[in-house]
Write a protein that holds these residues in place. Structure first.
Motif, PDB file in Angstrom:
ATOM      1  N   ASP A 139       0.868  -1.167   0.068  1.00  0.00           N
ATOM      2  CA  ASP A 139       0.117   0.049  -0.105  1.00  0.00           C
ATOM      3  C   ASP A 139       0.873   1.389   0.027  1.00  0.00           C
ATOM      4  OD1 ASP A 139      -2.293  -1.622   0.128  1.00  0.00           O
ATOM      5  OD2 ASP A 139      -2.113  -1.705   2.402  1.00  0.00           O
ATOM      6  N   VAL A 195       2.291  -2.361   3.750  1.00  0.00           N
ATOM      7  CA  VAL A 195       2.691  -1.166   3.289  1.00  0.00           C
ATOM      8  C   VAL A 195       3.984  -1.107   2.440  1.00  0.00           C
ATOM      9  CG1 VAL A 195       4.344  -0.237   4.956  1.00  0.00           C
ATOM     10  CG2 VAL A 195       2.612   1.214   4.165  1.00  0.00           C
ATOM     11  N   LEU A 205       1.436   3.753   8.030  1.00  0.00           N
ATOM     12  CA  LEU A 205       1.531   2.189   7.923  1.00  0.00           C
ATOM     13  C   LEU A 205       0.265   1.610   7.615  1.00  0.00           C
ATOM     14  CD1 LEU A 205       4.104   1.925  11.097  1.00  0.00           C
ATOM     15  CD2 LEU A 205       4.869   1.335   8.576  1.00  0.00           C
ATOM     16  N   SER A 210       1.436   5.371   0.190  1.00  0.00           N
ATOM     17  CA  SER A 210       1.038   6.695   0.862  1.00  0.00           C
ATOM     18  C   SER A 210       1.214   7.498  -0.359  1.00  0.00           C
ATOM     19  CB  SER A 210       1.617   6.888   2.274  1.00  0.00           C
ATOM     20  OG  SER A 210       1.503   5.911   3.068  1.00  0.00           O
TER      21      SER A 210
END
Length: 602
Positions: free
Chosen positions: A526, A564, A556, A528
């Motif tokens: 994932d 992440v 996180l 950010s």
């Protein structure tokens, strides 16, 4: 509003997390190295925090029934309920000035969505300490939602029911409706009807329970308190009014009608069990659903653990979920694993048992078998089976803690060589690097260890390698070989390792970053936003400890450090180091690399 993103460097450097300059000696760290001393017992998987000076604190009277003798908040002018807390810095709190330099709007946004139940022990520890630290509120107008209400909400979402109740009471008698709702929820979950019903005085009744959550809660709590007070007739009127106003909750009406008048109304089985639902189950004298362990609101877990009316199997499932929330440690989990009784035939046929592999009963059987095993080969096989099954269930950390005593009783030897990789990994997870090193040494003379040896060496470095002893050329060569191997698992491991080493103050060669650019398609997780990563970087640079911890947890996310993107976990590691949370940063890095390693999994 979020600040505008900082300008990003051009060229191939863009793949490296921003903000590593925050972890240079100029950041004020006396040493970038984590002591490698082992602990005698795994009472927790991370330190309680820094011991350093802080401004004077104001003492509030003790909360009745609380274990602590005082509640500390910063000695601030114009203190409001947002500044109340249960932890001072000597207890692992982040200090009364932890929000200095932060925007109230930003803190409100990220606090409301603070991730819990991530499966990460270090994230659970940081979140708990952040929520319980008393501090002067950040500057700015904000949305008007009290920070204390948001903190209480996240504590309850994390299953920290007793702490939420203590914190709510420490806020004093003057409460906003939002704080009163969270206090009532905490009290109901803890079985404290008096405090839950007293909170009703601060909750406006509202007139649209069909569309307004606070109004719906007020109606339900009113009916509950009327029944508890011995006024079922008034409760029935409340239920009639709720129906007329369009409240649509068949389970609530079924339970409340049974509790008030003994009338049983049909309702579907719940797929989620709220705090109010559980209170009405208790009031109606109805048995909780068999799947209560899976569907209960996290705030109910501590009470369910103490509920002797539940079967051993259900309480064991509750205990496993509580362990995932870091509400109990592994040694307490082990006591629940000892509750079920198995036949001799079941124990003898452990590997061919008809108990599903994913069942808590299966894990309990393995634990009981380890206690009974005598032969070294049997014990090794069972240990590895316990590690493998717990990893797939998200219970690896509490499981190694539950088996700490048995693991510690084993001395590394040639006879136990097949156990070396698993034991190394287990002791690293427990934070006992010295014991891990003893088992790791045994792997070095194990022929054909191959990939496991490479990954275990990397985990040992992340767990406590010193900058002075870091062989940049040798380590970089191993990372580059992985990145150029074409194997996606090896590439993902090496990419994460490179970024984490850099975040921890070690310096891979420039050739590593060139190889990483070529293998960037192997990076996953994932991701950010650049804005959020830049904001986290700046929080570390300006030593804003509360903002850094909060943004690190947000970056996180619910998936934790294992899910992440490596860039995000590396930035969180770097920024935590920048605010002198060195031990937490290293634990976070270790958890991230653990998730990408298959060495010693069983």
């Amino acid at each position: 509003m979020e600040p505008a993103p900082a300008s990003s460097p051009a060229g191939p450097q863009s793949i490296v997390p921003p903000g590593y300059g925050a972890t240079t000696p100029a950041s004020g760290l006396s040493s970038p190295d984590l002591p490698a001393a082992s602990r005698s017992a795994p009472s927790q998987l991370f330190p309680a925090g820094l011991q350093s000076s802080e401004p004077a604190v104001r003492m509030l009277s003790a909360v009745p029934g609380a274990a602590r003798t005082d509640v500390q908040i910063g000695s601030l002018s114009g203190v409001d309920t947002s500044s109340v807390g249960l932890l001072g810095m000597q207890d692992g709190g982040f200090g009364p000035a932890m929000w200095r330099g932060a925007s109230r709007t930003d803190i409100e946004i990220y606090l409301v969505r603070l991730p819990v139940a991530t499966g990460s022990p270090v994230m659970a520890d940081l979140a708990r300490r952040l929520l319980l630290t008393g501090a002067q509120p950040p500057e700015g107008a904000g949305s008007g939602v009290p920070l204390l209400a948001a903190r209480l909400n996240r504590l309850l979402a994390a299953g920290q029911t007793d702490a939420a109740l203590q914190l709510a009471l420490a806020g004093g008698a003057a409460r906003s409706p939002q704080i009163a709702v969270e206090l009532a929820r905490a009290a109901l979950a803890a079985g404290d009807d008096n405090r839950a019903c007293a909170a009703l005085a601060d909750i406006p009744p509202g007139n649209d329970p069909a569309r307004n959550d606070m109004a719906a809660f007020a109606v339900k709590l009113s009916a509950y308190c009327q029944i508890v007070a011995g006024n079922p007739e008034i409760a029935n009127l409340t239920l009639d009014l709720a129906r007329e106003e369009g409240l649509n909750d068949a389970l609530f009406f079924s339970l409340a009608s049974e509790a008030a008048a003994g009338i049983f109304l049909r309702a579907p089985e719940p797929n989620k069990l709220s705090i109010v639902d559980a209170a009405f189950y208790r009031l109606a004298g109805r048995d909780l659903p068999d799947n209560v362990a899976e569907i209960a609101d996290p705030a109910l877990l501590p009470g369910l653990l103490r509920n002797g009316a539940l079967s051993d199997e259900i309480r064991m499932a509750v205990a496993e979920r509580a362990a995932r929330y870091d509400l109990i440690d592994g040694r307490e989990l082990a006591t629940y694993y000892k509750m079920p009784t198995f036949t001799e035939e079941q124990m003898a046929g452990l590997l061919t048992s008809d108990i599903p592999e994913a069942s808590p009963l299966r894990r309990a059987m393995i634990h009981q078998a380890i206690d009974a095993a005598v032969a070294a080969d049997d014990r090794m096989r069972l240990f590895k089976l316990a590690f493998a099954t717990s990893e797939s269930a998200g219970l690896y950390y509490p499981t190694v803690e539950a088996l700490h005593e048995e693991l510690s009783s084993m001395t590394p030897s040639d006879a136990l060589r097949p156990m070396a990789a698993s034991a190394t990994r287990a002791f690293l997870a427990l934070g006992e690097r010295t014991r891990a090193a003893e088992w790791f040494a045994l792997t070095q003379s194990t022929p054909g260890l191959g990939r496991d040896g490479r990954e275990l060496a990397a985990l040992m470095r992340i767990a406590g390698g010193t900058a002075a002893g870091f062989d940049s050329e040798s380590v970089s060569a191993e990372i580059i070989a992985d990145l150029r191997s074409g194997e996606r698992a090896a590439q993902a491991f090496a990419a994460c390792e490179a970024m984490l080493l850099d975040a921890l103050g070690h310096s891979p060669t420039s050739a590593v970053w060139e190889a990483l650019l070529d293998a960037r398609s192997a990076l996953s997780g994932d991701a950010s936003s650049e804005v959020l990563l830049s904001q986290l970087q700046m929080a570390g640079h300006k030593k804003a400890i509360g903002e850094t911890v909060l943004l690190s947890l947000d970056v996180l996310g619910l998936g934790g450090p294992g899910a992440v993107h490596p860039r995000a976990v590396a930035q969180a590691t770097a920024s935590l180091r920048a605010v002198e949370l060195e031990s937490e940063a290293r634990r976070l890095a270790l958890e991230a690399l653990f998730a990408r390693s298959y060495a010693g999994r069983g």
